[in-house]
Design an enzyme around this catalytic site. Structure first.
Site, PDB file in Angstrom:
ATOM      1  N   ASP A 145       0.367  -0.875   0.233  1.00  0.00           N
ATOM      2  CA  ASP A 145       0.001  -0.217  -0.595  1.00  0.00           C
ATOM      3  C   ASP A 145       1.017   1.344  -0.006  1.00  0.00           C
ATOM      4  O   ASP A 145       1.874   1.137   0.302  1.00  0.00           O
ATOM      5  CB  ASP A 145      -0.705  -0.098   1.049  1.00  0.00           C
ATOM      6  CG  ASP A 145      -2.248  -0.781   1.116  1.00  0.00           C
ATOM      7  OD1 ASP A 145      -2.385  -1.760  -0.063  1.00  0.00           O
ATOM      8  OD2 ASP A 145      -2.919  -0.952   2.078  1.00  0.00           O
TER       9      ASP A 145
ATOM     10  N   ARG B 168      -1.310  -1.270  -8.407  1.00  0.00           N
ATOM     11  CA  ARG B 168      -3.024  -0.631  -8.223  1.00  0.00           C
ATOM     12  C   ARG B 168      -3.085   0.945  -8.400  1.00  0.00           C
ATOM     13  O   ARG B 168      -1.837   1.794  -7.394  1.00  0.00           O
ATOM     14  CB  ARG B 168      -3.753  -1.021  -6.372  1.00  0.00           C
ATOM     15  CG  ARG B 168      -4.536  -0.688  -5.910  1.00  0.00           C
ATOM     16  CD  ARG B 168      -4.499  -0.294  -4.122  1.00  0.00           C
ATOM     17  NE  ARG B 168      -4.541  -1.545  -3.932  1.00  0.00           N
ATOM     18  CZ  ARG B 168      -4.503  -2.582  -2.620  1.00  0.00           C
ATOM     19  NH1 ARG B 168      -3.793  -1.168  -1.945  1.00  0.00           N
ATOM     20  NH2 ARG B 168      -4.293  -3.503  -2.232  1.00  0.00           N
TER      21      ARG B 168
HETATM   22  P1  FDA Z   1     -14.829   9.122  -4.398  1.00  0.00           P
HETATM   23  O1  FDA Z   1     -14.699   9.167  -3.375  1.00  0.00           O
HETATM   24  O2  FDA Z   1     -13.911  10.162  -5.439  1.00  0.00           O
HETATM   25  O3  FDA Z   1     -15.825   9.238  -5.036  1.00  0.00           O
HETATM   26  C1  FDA Z   1     -16.289   9.456  -6.072  1.00  0.00           C
HETATM   27  C2  FDA Z   1     -17.973   9.283  -6.362  1.00  0.00           C
HETATM   28  O4  FDA Z   1     -18.190   8.218  -6.183  1.00  0.00           O
HETATM   29  C3  FDA Z   1     -18.408   9.641  -5.282  1.00  0.00           C
HETATM   30  O5  FDA Z   1     -18.565  11.521  -5.784  1.00  0.00           O
HETATM   31  C4  FDA Z   1     -19.749   8.884  -5.686  1.00  0.00           C
HETATM   32  O6  FDA Z   1     -21.071   9.716  -6.569  1.00  0.00           O
HETATM   33  C5  FDA Z   1     -19.305   7.611  -6.197  1.00  0.00           C
HETATM   34  N1  FDA Z   1     -19.050   7.119  -4.635  1.00  0.00           N
HETATM   35  C6  FDA Z   1     -17.853   6.823  -4.440  1.00  0.00           C
HETATM   36  N2  FDA Z   1     -18.143   5.989  -2.713  1.00  0.00           N
HETATM   37  C7  FDA Z   1     -19.181   5.726  -2.719  1.00  0.00           C
HETATM   38  C8  FDA Z   1     -19.949   4.988  -2.115  1.00  0.00           C
HETATM   39  N3  FDA Z   1     -19.002   4.367  -0.960  1.00  0.00           N
HETATM   40  N4  FDA Z   1     -21.542   4.363  -1.807  1.00  0.00           N
HETATM   41  C9  FDA Z   1     -22.168   5.227  -2.989  1.00  0.00           C
HETATM   42  N5  FDA Z   1     -21.107   6.312  -4.275  1.00  0.00           N
HETATM   43  C10 FDA Z   1     -20.264   6.214  -3.895  1.00  0.00           C
HETATM   44  N6  FDA Z   1      -5.584   4.695  -0.968  1.00  0.00           N
HETATM   45  C11 FDA Z   1      -4.355   5.633  -0.394  1.00  0.00           C
HETATM   46  O7  FDA Z   1      -3.618   6.771  -0.574  1.00  0.00           O
HETATM   47  N7  FDA Z   1      -3.160   4.581  -0.018  1.00  0.00           N
HETATM   48  C12 FDA Z   1      -3.639   3.317  -0.941  1.00  0.00           C
HETATM   49  O8  FDA Z   1      -2.861   1.722  -0.793  1.00  0.00           O
HETATM   50  C13 FDA Z   1      -5.051   2.703  -1.137  1.00  0.00           C
HETATM   51  N8  FDA Z   1      -5.602   1.313  -1.400  1.00  0.00           N
HETATM   52  C14 FDA Z   1      -6.957   1.492  -1.893  1.00  0.00           C
HETATM   53  C15 FDA Z   1      -7.295   0.251  -2.319  1.00  0.00           C
HETATM   54  C16 FDA Z   1      -8.645  -0.155  -2.661  1.00  0.00           C
HETATM   55  C17 FDA Z   1      -9.216  -1.921  -3.162  1.00  0.00           C
HETATM   56  C18 FDA Z   1      -9.406   1.351  -3.117  1.00  0.00           C
HETATM   57  C19 FDA Z   1     -11.061   1.293  -3.550  1.00  0.00           C
HETATM   58  C20 FDA Z   1      -8.211   2.372  -2.304  1.00  0.00           C
HETATM   59  C21 FDA Z   1      -7.697   2.465  -2.011  1.00  0.00           C
HETATM   60  N9  FDA Z   1      -7.291   3.617  -1.285  1.00  0.00           N
HETATM   61  C22 FDA Z   1      -5.844   3.963  -1.425  1.00  0.00           C
HETATM   62  C23 FDA Z   1      -8.311   4.955  -0.994  1.00  0.00           C
HETATM   63  C24 FDA Z   1      -8.310   6.180  -2.283  1.00  0.00           C
HETATM   64  O9  FDA Z   1      -6.497   6.601  -2.342  1.00  0.00           O
HETATM   65  C25 FDA Z   1      -9.082   6.714  -2.366  1.00  0.00           C
HETATM   66  O10 FDA Z   1      -9.192   7.643  -0.987  1.00  0.00           O
HETATM   67  C26 FDA Z   1     -10.752   6.556  -2.078  1.00  0.00           C
HETATM   68  O11 FDA Z   1     -10.705   5.068  -2.761  1.00  0.00           O
HETATM   69  C27 FDA Z   1     -11.801   6.672  -2.464  1.00  0.00           C
HETATM   70  O12 FDA Z   1     -11.817   7.413  -3.732  1.00  0.00           O
HETATM   71  P2  FDA Z   1     -12.435   6.885  -5.269  1.00  0.00           P
HETATM   72  O13 FDA Z   1     -11.736   6.484  -6.412  1.00  0.00           O
HETATM   73  O14 FDA Z   1     -13.291   5.697  -4.798  1.00  0.00           O
HETATM   74  O15 FDA Z   1     -13.845   7.905  -5.366  1.00  0.00           O
END
Ligand code: FDA
Length: 304
Positions: free
Chosen positions: A133, A181
């Site tokens: 990570d 990733r």
């Molecule tokens: P974001 O939070 O930007 O959401 C975008 C849109 O998607 C929202 O506006 C909404 O419309 C929709 N949405 C998002 N979540 C939702 C929900 N629960 N329900 C409904 N709609 C939703 N970070 C890091 O710094 N180091 C790491 O090693 C990792 N590892 C990691 C592994 C995995 C498998 C994941 C999924 C994530 C990580 N992360 C991470 C975290 C990553 O950096 C990030 O902070 C989160 O995934 C949140 O960003 P998203 O891309 O999910 O969408």
């Protein structure tokens, strides 16, 4: 405005050592059990089995970060080795994710490297894959240095690149032979090193995904963002990129329906399954990135 304040509060809590220590004693509380798969490897394996049954692969993460002494780091190393062995013995479909600060990165890069080598030897023996990570910016270069050392001896290790960092495009290019990733990034970073605007982060995220895919490299697209997922789907279709070259990843307990939909559509989907007593920092970061997730906490207050 309110969400900005709550975000900062959750980020502050995630790093607060006293709160983290107290939370370990409470056990899983405040709704954390909806996003953390229990405190033992046995409870986590049970969740992995349930995910596997519906076509979801997993990556287990033994929670913990920022250890204070070498005894704790050695203990964490043993827990990760035990997790790899339990995955093999249990015959479940799961990889492993690790955080280097849990394995002593702050206590010396060589010490951390030795711990990682022990984990990688077990991963090699059990034919598994380990993702390192990515943590906050102050650990980014050190993490990549450890990865590059490990890659001299092990092919079955990769890492995470965060789209909010300005440096990430160069990092993805330098790591074109490494399974990555790709994520948006979960920590609060300074203006000098990271995009602050969500639009810019999203744009860079998509560019990095395309770059790594076009390099022919294995790409895990880790996001809950349906808009990004839709764009990736049409990009891979248009460029005839095999579904074996990429997978989607989401966190345990988030967007379960979307996870299953992707499986039904024939995409590889992996769920990141955190477990262990050190759940507080992880849970606070999830609340910080989406204050709506507070509903987990509110539900948790009213349920046993
Ligand atoms: P974001 O939070 O930007 O959401 C975008 C849109 O998607 C929202 O506006 C909404 O419309 C929709 N949405 C998002 N979540 C939702 C929900 N629960 N329900 C409904 N709609 C939703 N970070 C890091 O710094 N180091 C790491 O090693 C990792 N590892 C990691 C592994 C995995 C498998 C994941 C999924 C994530 C990580 N992360 C991470 C975290 C990553 O950096 C990030 O902070 C989160 O995934 C949140 O960003 P998203 O891309 O999910 O969408």
């Amino acid at each position: 405005m309110l969400s900005k304040v709550s975000r900062s509060l959750f980020m502050y809590a995630s790093k607060n050592k006293t709160m983290n220590k107290a939370a370990k004693r409470w056990g899983l509380q405040l709704g954390a059990s909806q996003v953390v798969a229990g405190s033992t490897i046995e409870s986590a394996l049970q969740k992995v089995r349930e995910l596997n049954e519906v076509g979801l692969a997993s990556t287990l993460d033994h929670l913990g970060e920022f250890v204070r002494n070498k005894v704790e780091a050695v203990e964490a190393t043993k827990c990760n080795i035990k997790a790899l062995e339990a995955i093999a013995e249990g015959g479940v479909q799961s990889q492993l994710s690790v955080k280097l600060t849990q394995l002593g990165l702050d206590l010396g890069a060589d010490f951390c490297l030795q711990n990682m080598q022990l984990i990688m030897e077990t991963a090699k023996r059990t034919r598994n894959f380990v993702t390192i990570d990515m943590e906050d910016y102050s650990h980014c270069q050190m993490t990549l240095d450890v990865l590059n050392e490990l890659r001299k001896d092990f092919e079955n290790v990769g890492t995470v690149i965060q789209a909010y960092l300005y440096r990430s495009q160069q990092d993805v290019m330098a790591l074109k032979d490494v399974p990555l990733r790709l994520v948006k990034g979960a920590y609060k970073e300074a203006v000098g090193v990271a995009f602050q605007d969500k639009k810019e982060v999203d744009e860079n995220f998509l560019n990095l995904i395309k770059l790594h895919l076009l390099n022919g490299s294995y790409t895990a697209i880790a996001t809950h963002d349906h808009q990004i997922i839709a764009k990736v789907k049409s990009f891979v279709e248009n460029h005839n990129i095999s579904r074996n070259q990429f997978e989607f990843q989401m966190l345990y307990g988030f967007r379960n329906e979307l996870q299953l939909q992707l499986v039904e559509q024939g995409y590889n989907m992996r769920v990141y399954v955190p477990f262990g007593e050190d759940w507080f920092g992880y849970y606070m970061r999830r609340l910080a990135e989406r204050p709506q997730n507070i509903s987990f906490a509110i539900r948790g207050l009213f349920s046993k």
